[in-house]
Write an enzyme that holds these catalytic residues in place. Structure first.
Site, PDB file in Angstrom:
ATOM      1  N   GLU A 187       7.029 -43.777 -29.082  1.00 56.60           N
ATOM      2  CA  GLU A 187       7.373 -44.368 -30.378  1.00 56.60           C
ATOM      3  C   GLU A 187       6.118 -44.736 -31.169  1.00 56.60           C
ATOM      4  O   GLU A 187       6.096 -44.609 -32.389  1.00 56.60           O
ATOM      5  CB  GLU A 187       8.274 -45.598 -30.196  1.00 56.60           C
ATOM      6  N   TYR A 207      10.425 -51.417 -36.890  1.00 52.74           N
ATOM      7  CA  TYR A 207      11.065 -50.179 -36.438  1.00 52.74           C
ATOM      8  C   TYR A 207      10.805 -49.928 -34.945  1.00 52.74           C
ATOM      9  O   TYR A 207      11.731 -49.664 -34.173  1.00 52.74           O
ATOM     10  CB  TYR A 207      10.586 -48.963 -37.254  1.00 52.74           C
ATOM     11  N   ASP A 259      14.729 -44.677 -38.787  1.00 51.43           N
ATOM     12  CA  ASP A 259      13.536 -43.886 -39.130  1.00 51.43           C
ATOM     13  C   ASP A 259      13.877 -42.975 -40.319  1.00 51.43           C
ATOM     14  O   ASP A 259      14.951 -43.103 -40.921  1.00 51.43           O
ATOM     15  CB  ASP A 259      13.058 -43.087 -37.907  1.00 51.43           C
TER      16      ASP A 259
END
Ligand code: SF4
Length: 361
Positions: free
Chosen positions: A52, A135, A153
């Protein structure tokens, strides 16, 4: 649904139906990616976190080879924590946004030393760690730990914008798109990681930016953008501002033995902590750029008369190339060092300097 337009006779699905459609599709069409657990396996939080962070502002295609290289070299968070910082930075070279690599290494050390190698599972605790924002914390909490989170996203934004035919242009419209996504994420506690990845996969493989494959999409009967006939116009975008231009010089400096001078950039700032060729300042005023003064004891400039250009997120850079030889190799400033020419080829350097290296030959 007050935020966006509604098409007659078509209405969006209730959240539970929406999720079921997306999850059923995922069970048949999920992407196999090196950081993902296969069906029935438990995800490894280290691999989820590493992927990520790498995926921030970067495509899946670009990340795969870096992810494989990192996990082969540093298979767990303790190994990464013990790594030499220069080694981490040079293995990151080419992936861009170098603050991510610095924060990645800092975070690995904290998890290894203070958390006994175990990543926290809730968003609030994750967000206290370096390089983990809203996020990324949502993605780790849901994908690695199956905790409820609204993971939004660019792929998810696109699906939401089209599904709801959202008329608010991004970047302002991002808030509305996140609110739409929360309709289907909040309040659900089952398969939250699968759902997050399902929506990302749908955006990446079916609801693609240019030509969405709506006939294959599990949401097509209730998608307002599809019903309108032009889903690809969503998300609407505010006109882009032109990127400012900056100018500077980049130097290929050698000594009489043929070694090349390299510079370790300051930890903070653009390309921070990375090795590269010496450069002048990079200024918007082209005429105001002054040459870097490294040594008076040199053979004169060789103006290669060549430029390289590179696009950073916030500006467009043009660097003019210069070469010269320093006669006394001892008198160089701190943060500079000589490197054997063959070693230079192996050193991980950012793309802008790779472009210069190619021209310098
Ligand atoms: S129907 Fe088409 S536009 Fe709507 S979500 Fe599916 S792929 Fe995207």
């Amino acid at each position: 649904m007050t935020i966006c337009s509604i098409v007659e006779n078509i209405s969006t699905d209730k959240p539970a139906i929406f999720r079921k459609k997306v999850l059923d599709w995922y069970d048949a069409h999920r992407r196999i990616l090196p950081w993902r657990a296969l069906k029935g396996e438990y995800p490894d939080p280290y691999r989820v976190w590493l992927s990520e962070v790498m995926l921030q502002q970067t495509t899946v295609q670009a990340v795969i080879k870096y992810f494989l290289k990192f996990t082969e070299r540093w298979p767990d968070v303790h190994a990464l924590a013990k790594a030499d910082n220069d080694d981490v930075m040079s293995n990151w070279a080419g992936l861009g946004y170098y603050a991510r690599a610095r924060n990645l290494h800092k975070c690995a050390k904290i998890i290894s030393n203070d958390y006994d190698g175990i990543f926290p599972s809730d968003q609030a605790a994750l967000q206290k760690l370096p390089g983990i924002g809203d996020y990324t914390s949502a993605a780790i909490a849901s994908i690695a730990f199956d905790n409820p989170a609204n993971v939004v996203d660019g792929n998810v934004e696109r699906v939401m914008a089209r599904y709801h035919a959202c008329r608010i242009a991004v970047p302002e419209g991002k808030k509305a798109l996140k609110e739409y996504a929360s309709l289907y994420a909040d309040g659900f506690i089952k398969r939250t990681g699968d759902y997050a990845q399902a929506l990302m996969d749908l955006g990446a493989t079916i609801c693609t930016p240019k030509s969405p494959a709506c006939s294959l999409c599990p949401l097509n009967e209730s998608c307002l953008g599809y019903a309108q006939g032009m889903p690809e116009i969503y998300p609407l975008r505010a006109p882009k501002k032109e990127r400012p231009k900056r100018y500077g010089y980049v130097y290929h400096v050698t000594n009489v033995q043929g070694d090349v001078l390299i510079h370790k950039r300051l930890e903070k700032g653009l390309l921070g902590g990375m090795y590269g060729f010496p450069t002048s300042e990079w200024l918007e005023d082209e005429g105001g750029v002054e040459h870097l003064s490294l040594s008076e004891n040199r053979i004169e400039w060789d103006a290669n008369n060549t430029n390289i250009t590179h696009v950073f997120t916030h500006f467009h850079l043009t660097l003019t190339l210069f070469s010269y030889v320093i006669l006394d190799k001892r008198n160089i400033p701190l943060d500079y060092e000589w490197i054997d020419k063959a070693e230079l080829q192996k050193l991980g350097i950012p793309t802008v300097f790779k472009k210069a290296l190619k021209k310098f030959g």
